[in-house]
Design a protein around this motif. Structure first.
Motif, PDB file in Angstrom:
ATOM      1  N   PHE A  38       0.822  -1.198   0.000  1.00 20.14           N
ATOM      2  CA  PHE A  38       0.000   0.000   0.000  1.00 20.14           C
ATOM      3  C   PHE A  38       0.868   1.264   0.000  1.00 20.14           C
ATOM      4  CE2 PHE A  38      -2.405   3.482   1.812  1.00 20.14           C
ATOM      5  CZ  PHE A  38      -3.361   3.587   0.813  1.00 20.14           C
ATOM      6  N   THR A  39       2.053   1.207   0.582  1.00 16.08           N
ATOM      7  CA  THR A  39       2.966   2.352   0.570  1.00 16.08           C
ATOM      8  C   THR A  39       3.294   2.756  -0.870  1.00 16.08           C
ATOM      9  OG1 THR A  39       3.899   1.680   2.695  1.00 16.08           O
ATOM     10  CG2 THR A  39       5.217   3.187   1.358  1.00 16.08           C
ATOM     11  N   GLU A  40       3.574   1.771  -1.728  1.00 15.05           N
ATOM     12  CA  GLU A  40       3.842   2.055  -3.143  1.00 15.05           C
ATOM     13  C   GLU A  40       2.608   2.633  -3.831  1.00 15.05           C
ATOM     14  OE1 GLU A  40       6.267  -0.991  -5.435  1.00 15.05           O
ATOM     15  OE2 GLU A  40       5.753  -2.129  -3.616  1.00 15.05           O
ATOM     16  N   ILE A  41       1.455   2.053  -3.541  1.00 16.96           N
ATOM     17  CA  ILE A  41       0.205   2.520  -4.162  1.00 16.96           C
ATOM     18  C   ILE A  41      -0.084   3.958  -3.754  1.00 16.96           C
ATOM     19  CG2 ILE A  41      -2.309   2.231  -4.101  1.00 16.96           C
ATOM     20  CD1 ILE A  41      -1.744  -0.835  -3.979  1.00 16.96           C
ATOM     21  N   LYS A  42       0.086   4.259  -2.486  1.00 19.29           N
ATOM     22  CA  LYS A  42      -0.171   5.616  -1.996  1.00 19.29           C
ATOM     23  C   LYS A  42       0.717   6.627  -2.717  1.00 19.29           C
ATOM     24  CE  LYS A  42      -0.478   8.261   2.272  1.00 19.29           C
ATOM     25  NZ  LYS A  42      -0.344   8.225   3.727  1.00 19.29           N
ATOM     26  N   LYS A  48      -0.057  10.807  -9.206  1.00 22.55           N
ATOM     27  CA  LYS A  48      -1.120  11.038 -10.203  1.00 22.55           C
ATOM     28  C   LYS A  48      -2.010  12.217  -9.823  1.00 22.55           C
ATOM     29  CE  LYS A  48      -1.517   6.206 -11.493  1.00 22.55           C
ATOM     30  NZ  LYS A  48      -2.307   4.982 -11.397  1.00 22.55           N
ATOM     31  N   LYS A  49      -1.753  12.795  -8.644  1.00 24.27           N
ATOM     32  CA  LYS A  49      -2.549  13.897  -8.109  1.00 24.27           C
ATOM     33  C   LYS A  49      -4.001  13.492  -7.858  1.00 24.27           C
ATOM     34  CE  LYS A  49       0.359  17.513 -10.131  1.00 24.27           C
ATOM     35  NZ  LYS A  49       1.495  17.119  -9.447  1.00 24.27           N
ATOM     36  N   SER A  50      -4.179  12.220  -7.458  1.00 24.06           N
ATOM     37  CA  SER A  50      -5.502  11.721  -7.097  1.00 24.06           C
ATOM     38  C   SER A  50      -5.950  12.369  -5.795  1.00 24.06           C
ATOM     39  CB  SER A  50      -5.472  10.200  -6.923  1.00 24.06           C
ATOM     40  OG  SER A  50      -5.074   9.569  -8.113  1.00 24.06           O
ATOM     41  N   LYS A  51      -7.235  12.522  -5.651  1.00 23.70           N
ATOM     42  CA  LYS A  51      -7.817  13.120  -4.444  1.00 23.70           C
ATOM     43  C   LYS A  51      -8.145  12.010  -3.448  1.00 23.70           C
ATOM     44  CE  LYS A  51     -11.756  15.934  -3.038  1.00 23.70           C
ATOM     45  NZ  LYS A  51     -12.998  16.582  -3.511  1.00 23.70           N
ATOM     46  N   ASP A  52      -7.647  12.149  -2.208  1.00 22.24           N
ATOM     47  CA  ASP A  52      -7.938  11.178  -1.156  1.00 22.24           C
ATOM     48  C   ASP A  52      -9.378  11.413  -0.691  1.00 22.24           C
ATOM     49  OD1 ASP A  52      -8.197   9.670   1.189  1.00 22.24           O
ATOM     50  OD2 ASP A  52      -6.151  10.090   1.840  1.00 22.24           O
ATOM     51  N   ILE A  53     -10.246  10.439  -0.911  1.00 19.16           N
ATOM     52  CA  ILE A  53     -11.658  10.557  -0.511  1.00 19.16           C
ATOM     53  C   ILE A  53     -12.025   9.457   0.484  1.00 19.16           C
ATOM     54  CG2 ILE A  53     -12.410  11.788  -2.586  1.00 19.16           C
ATOM     55  CD1 ILE A  53     -13.478   9.070  -3.640  1.00 19.16           C
ATOM     56  N   THR A  54     -11.048   9.034   1.277  1.00 19.85           N
ATOM     57  CA  THR A  54     -11.246   7.988   2.270  1.00 19.85           C
ATOM     58  C   THR A  54     -12.348   8.398   3.235  1.00 19.85           C
ATOM     59  OG1 THR A  54      -8.939   7.358   2.083  1.00 19.85           O
ATOM     60  CG2 THR A  54     -10.089   6.694   4.105  1.00 19.85           C
ATOM     61  N   LEU A  55     -13.232   7.434   3.562  1.00 19.09           N
ATOM     62  CA  LEU A  55     -14.357   7.712   4.453  1.00 19.09           C
ATOM     63  C   LEU A  55     -13.925   7.922   5.901  1.00 19.09           C
ATOM     64  CD1 LEU A  55     -16.975   5.188   3.021  1.00 19.09           C
ATOM     65  CD2 LEU A  55     -16.890   7.671   2.688  1.00 19.09           C
ATOM     66  N   GLY A  56     -12.825   7.309   6.307  1.00 15.60           N
ATOM     67  CA  GLY A  56     -12.336   7.502   7.672  1.00 15.60           C
ATOM     68  C   GLY A  56     -12.857   6.480   8.656  1.00 15.60           C
ATOM     69  N   PRO A  77     -10.051   1.102   4.885  1.00 16.61           N
ATOM     70  CA  PRO A  77      -9.799   1.167   3.437  1.00 16.61           C
ATOM     71  C   PRO A  77      -9.523   2.601   2.990  1.00 16.61           C
ATOM     72  CG  PRO A  77     -11.870   0.040   3.914  1.00 16.61           C
ATOM     73  CD  PRO A  77     -11.383   0.612   5.193  1.00 16.61           C
ATOM     74  N   LYS A  78      -8.609   2.729   2.034  1.00 17.20           N
ATOM     75  CA  LYS A  78      -8.281   4.036   1.468  1.00 17.20           C
ATOM     76  C   LYS A  78      -8.935   4.146   0.099  1.00 17.20           C
ATOM     77  CE  LYS A  78      -5.516   6.647   3.045  1.00 17.20           C
ATOM     78  NZ  LYS A  78      -5.704   7.836   3.864  1.00 17.20           N
ATOM     79  N   SER A  79      -9.493   5.319  -0.183  1.00 16.84           N
ATOM     80  CA  SER A  79     -10.171   5.570  -1.452  1.00 16.84           C
ATOM     81  C   SER A  79      -9.596   6.817  -2.101  1.00 16.84           C
ATOM     82  CB  SER A  79     -11.672   5.777  -1.218  1.00 16.84           C
ATOM     83  OG  SER A  79     -12.233   4.653  -0.593  1.00 16.84           O
ATOM     84  N   TYR A  80      -9.422   6.738  -3.415  1.00 13.85           N
ATOM     85  CA  TYR A  80      -8.893   7.858  -4.185  1.00 13.85           C
ATOM     86  C   TYR A  80      -9.779   8.104  -5.394  1.00 13.85           C
ATOM     87  CZ  TYR A  80      -4.651   7.310  -1.449  1.00 13.85           C
ATOM     88  OH  TYR A  80      -3.758   7.226  -0.414  1.00 13.85           O
TER      89      TYR A  80
END
Length: 189
Positions: A38-42, A48-56, A77-80
């Motif tokens: 997940f460190t690599e994915i993050k 890619k300048k993706s927006k972190d939209i994780t629910l928390g 879970p992390k969401s982008y």
């Protein structure tokens, strides 16, 4: 005369580029069939300048999408959300405390800033299917529902691939009211 035609062509080209700033991003630039840490994915999502939209908070996945979900203990879970194009693409990542990504869910939705047509969803679905087939081989299962003949308001098309290292499920939801959505689930184990 040639210079006038060339000038008109250039004007039309600039005009067409400015009218539709959105485009179809090729699936090979959207989908990663590996399950990296997940460190690599993050880092990749940040690049890619993706927006972190994780629910928390923690939310789960059904057994129909990820049969071995309950065998793991996941972090939140992390969401982008990727940069807008013809579609709004959201990617969810499920990973363990030791940084192993076990499950990814891609979701293509309508971009309300432009008219994302049924044909655009159809093309994207087949582009994804072709890309996965080229990388994983022939699908294990393909089921397509006829929206016109269905008594339901929404139907689902399913395509599945199973390999030694990866399981992949491609879903397309279509509705009589014009609803369209594509989901791609990727996991191994």
């Amino acid at each position: 005369m040639k210079s006038k035609i060339f000038f008109v062509f250039i004007l039309l080209l600039f005009h067409s580029c400015s009218v539709n700033k959105y485009s179809n991003v090729p699936v090979q630039d959207e989908i990663d069939l590996s399950l990296k840490s997940f460190t690599e994915i993050k880092k990749e999502e940040t690049d890619k300048k993706s927006k972190d939209i994780t629910l928390g908070y923690f939310w789960g996945i059904g057994k129909d999408m990820y049969p071995t979900f309950e065998k793991h203990t996941f972090e939140i879970p992390k969401s982008y959300q990727r940069n807008e194009n013809n579609f709004i693409l959201k990617v969810d990542y499920f990973f363990t405390k030791d940084d192993q990504t076990k499950f990814k869910l891609y979701e293509w939705n309508e971009n309300e800033k432009i008219e994302t047509s049924h044909e655009m969803f159809n093309e994207k679905f087949h582009e994804i299917k072709k890309y996965i087939t080229e990388n994983l081989g022939k699908p294990y299962l393909e089921v397509y529902e006829d929206l016109e003949k269905s008594k339901e308001e929404t139907v689902r098309d399913d395509v599945e691939w199973h390999s030694k290292n990866l399981n992949t499920f491609l879903f397309r939801f279509r509705g009589k009211s014009g609803f369209d959505q594509i989901r791609l689930a990727i996991y191994c184990d």
